[in-house]
Structures are given as C-alpha cells and as structure tokens.
Design a protein around this motif. Sequence first.
Motif, PDB file in Angstrom:
ATOM      1  N   GLN A   1      81.490 -66.760   2.214  1.00 60.28           N
ATOM      2  CA  GLN A   1      81.040 -65.551   1.524  1.00 60.28           C
ATOM      3  C   GLN A   1      82.166 -64.504   1.584  1.00 60.28           C
ATOM      4  O   GLN A   1      82.675 -64.227   2.668  1.00 60.28           O
ATOM      5  N   PRO A   2      82.536 -63.913   0.455  1.00 59.86           N
ATOM      6  CA  PRO A   2      83.599 -62.904   0.503  1.00 59.86           C
ATOM      7  C   PRO A   2      83.070 -61.585   1.071  1.00 59.86           C
ATOM      8  O   PRO A   2      81.949 -61.178   0.780  1.00 59.86           O
ATOM      9  N   ASP A   3      83.904 -60.919   1.903  1.00 61.85           N
ATOM     10  CA  ASP A   3      83.550 -59.567   2.339  1.00 61.85           C
ATOM     11  C   ASP A   3      83.945 -58.597   1.226  1.00 61.85           C
ATOM     12  O   ASP A   3      84.486 -58.994   0.189  1.00 61.85           O
ATOM     13  N   ARG A   4      83.644 -57.335   1.410  1.00 61.10           N
ATOM     14  CA  ARG A   4      83.881 -56.324   0.364  1.00 61.10           C
ATOM     15  C   ARG A   4      85.359 -56.268  -0.058  1.00 61.10           C
ATOM     16  O   ARG A   4      85.664 -56.167  -1.237  1.00 61.10           O
ATOM     17  N   GLU A   5      86.272 -56.315   0.896  1.00 60.25           N
ATOM     18  CA  GLU A   5      87.701 -56.249   0.589  1.00 60.25           C
ATOM     19  C   GLU A   5      88.161 -57.496  -0.174  1.00 60.25           C
ATOM     20  O   GLU A   5      88.932 -57.405  -1.130  1.00 60.25           O
ATOM     21  N   THR A   6      87.675 -58.654   0.220  1.00 63.74           N
ATOM     22  CA  THR A   6      88.012 -59.888  -0.494  1.00 63.74           C
ATOM     23  C   THR A   6      87.465 -59.851  -1.908  1.00 63.74           C
ATOM     24  O   THR A   6      88.145 -60.246  -2.865  1.00 63.74           O
ATOM     25  N   LEU A   7      86.252 -59.356  -2.055  1.00 63.95           N
ATOM     26  CA  LEU A   7      85.642 -59.222  -3.376  1.00 63.95           C
ATOM     27  C   LEU A   7      86.492 -58.309  -4.257  1.00 63.95           C
ATOM     28  O   LEU A   7      86.734 -58.617  -5.433  1.00 63.95           O
ATOM     29  N   ARG A   8      86.972 -57.213  -3.704  1.00 66.84           N
ATOM     30  CA  ARG A   8      87.836 -56.284  -4.447  1.00 66.84           C
ATOM     31  C   ARG A   8      89.114 -57.014  -4.889  1.00 66.84           C
ATOM     32  O   ARG A   8      89.536 -56.887  -6.039  1.00 66.84           O
ATOM     33  N   ARG A   9      89.722 -57.782  -3.986  1.00 68.72           N
ATOM     34  CA  ARG A   9      90.949 -58.508  -4.333  1.00 68.72           C
ATOM     35  C   ARG A   9      90.689 -59.549  -5.424  1.00 68.72           C
ATOM     36  O   ARG A   9      91.509 -59.723  -6.336  1.00 68.72           O
ATOM     37  N   LEU A  10      89.553 -60.240  -5.346  1.00 72.68           N
ATOM     38  CA  LEU A  10      89.210 -61.221  -6.376  1.00 72.68           C
ATOM     39  C   LEU A  10      89.079 -60.551  -7.743  1.00 72.68           C
ATOM     40  O   LEU A  10      89.577 -61.066  -8.756  1.00 72.68           O
ATOM     41  N   HIS A  11      88.414 -59.395  -7.781  1.00 72.85           N
ATOM     42  CA  HIS A  11      88.268 -58.672  -9.051  1.00 72.85           C
ATOM     43  C   HIS A  11      89.600 -58.106  -9.527  1.00 72.85           C
ATOM     44  O   HIS A  11      89.877 -58.100 -10.742  1.00 72.85           O
TER      45      HIS A  11
END
Length: 149
Positions: A117-127
């Motif tokens: 599961q991506p954390d918030r920072e990983t999610l930001r990097r993916l986007h």
Amino acid sequence: MSEHIVRLQWEASPHPKQPKTYNRDHQAIMSPSVNIPVSAAAEYLGNEAFADPEQLLVNALASCHMLYFLAICEGSGYLVSAYEDEAAGKVSKGQDGGMWVSDIVLRPKASFSGDKQPDRETLRRLHDRAHKGCFIANSIKCHVSIDIQ
C-alpha cells in the motif's frame, strides 16, 4: 508514433431556443462504433445534455493521467482496485482578451488492494510521475494541479 483521428459532423439548423442563430450540436465520430454528441457549453448557447469541448479537454487530461498512473502503479507493484476523479476546468479571459482553459484541477482518488500500500508521499510521487508522463499534460499550456483525495 501514433495518429488519432476524430471526424466532426455538423449541419446547419436554427438554434432551438434562439432562432436567429445556429444550433451548436454536432457529432464527434471517433470510430465506427463510438460517436459522441457534442455542443458548445450551455453558457455559449450550447446543449447542456451533450459534452462540450472544454469538458472533453478536461476528460482527455484526467483519462490520460489515470492511464499513466495505472501503468506506473502496475510497474511498481501496486494493485489499484478502483480509481475516480472529479476533474474541473476553468475558462478565463487571457491577457490578450481571448478566452482559454486556464486551469485544470485533477482530484484523483485511488484504492489499492494487496499487501503493498502506498503511503501519502509515495502516492504523491506516483501522481507526479504520471503527470510528467501524461501526453495530454505535455501538450497543453494551462496550469494543472493535482489534489490527491
């Protein structure tokens, strides 16, 4: 690398509510089986029951971003189970007096399944990666922001 063709069809007829002007309704034919009814935005004497060009631009950006995001997630080992976006575009008057789509806000919300599961920072990097790779984002001049939900 690829070419994308849309055929437009419009025929002159009076506007249903303003008979002294023309009807803005037309068809965008994407393929033999995909035909999208299009009109001007309601604010510009269009038919609110049909898609307008500004909505289609916002859709193109949101769809392209999502598809790139899904590909990046898959390549990174994240299993996306659902994705939605409530994207919005703003039409403004430019410095030269012409109207343009000045801002588009993407509001993507992705759900993930599986152990990773991506954390918030990983999610930001993916986007961020999806935005940088998005063909449509790389083709437009308006400001695009991504408000992760």
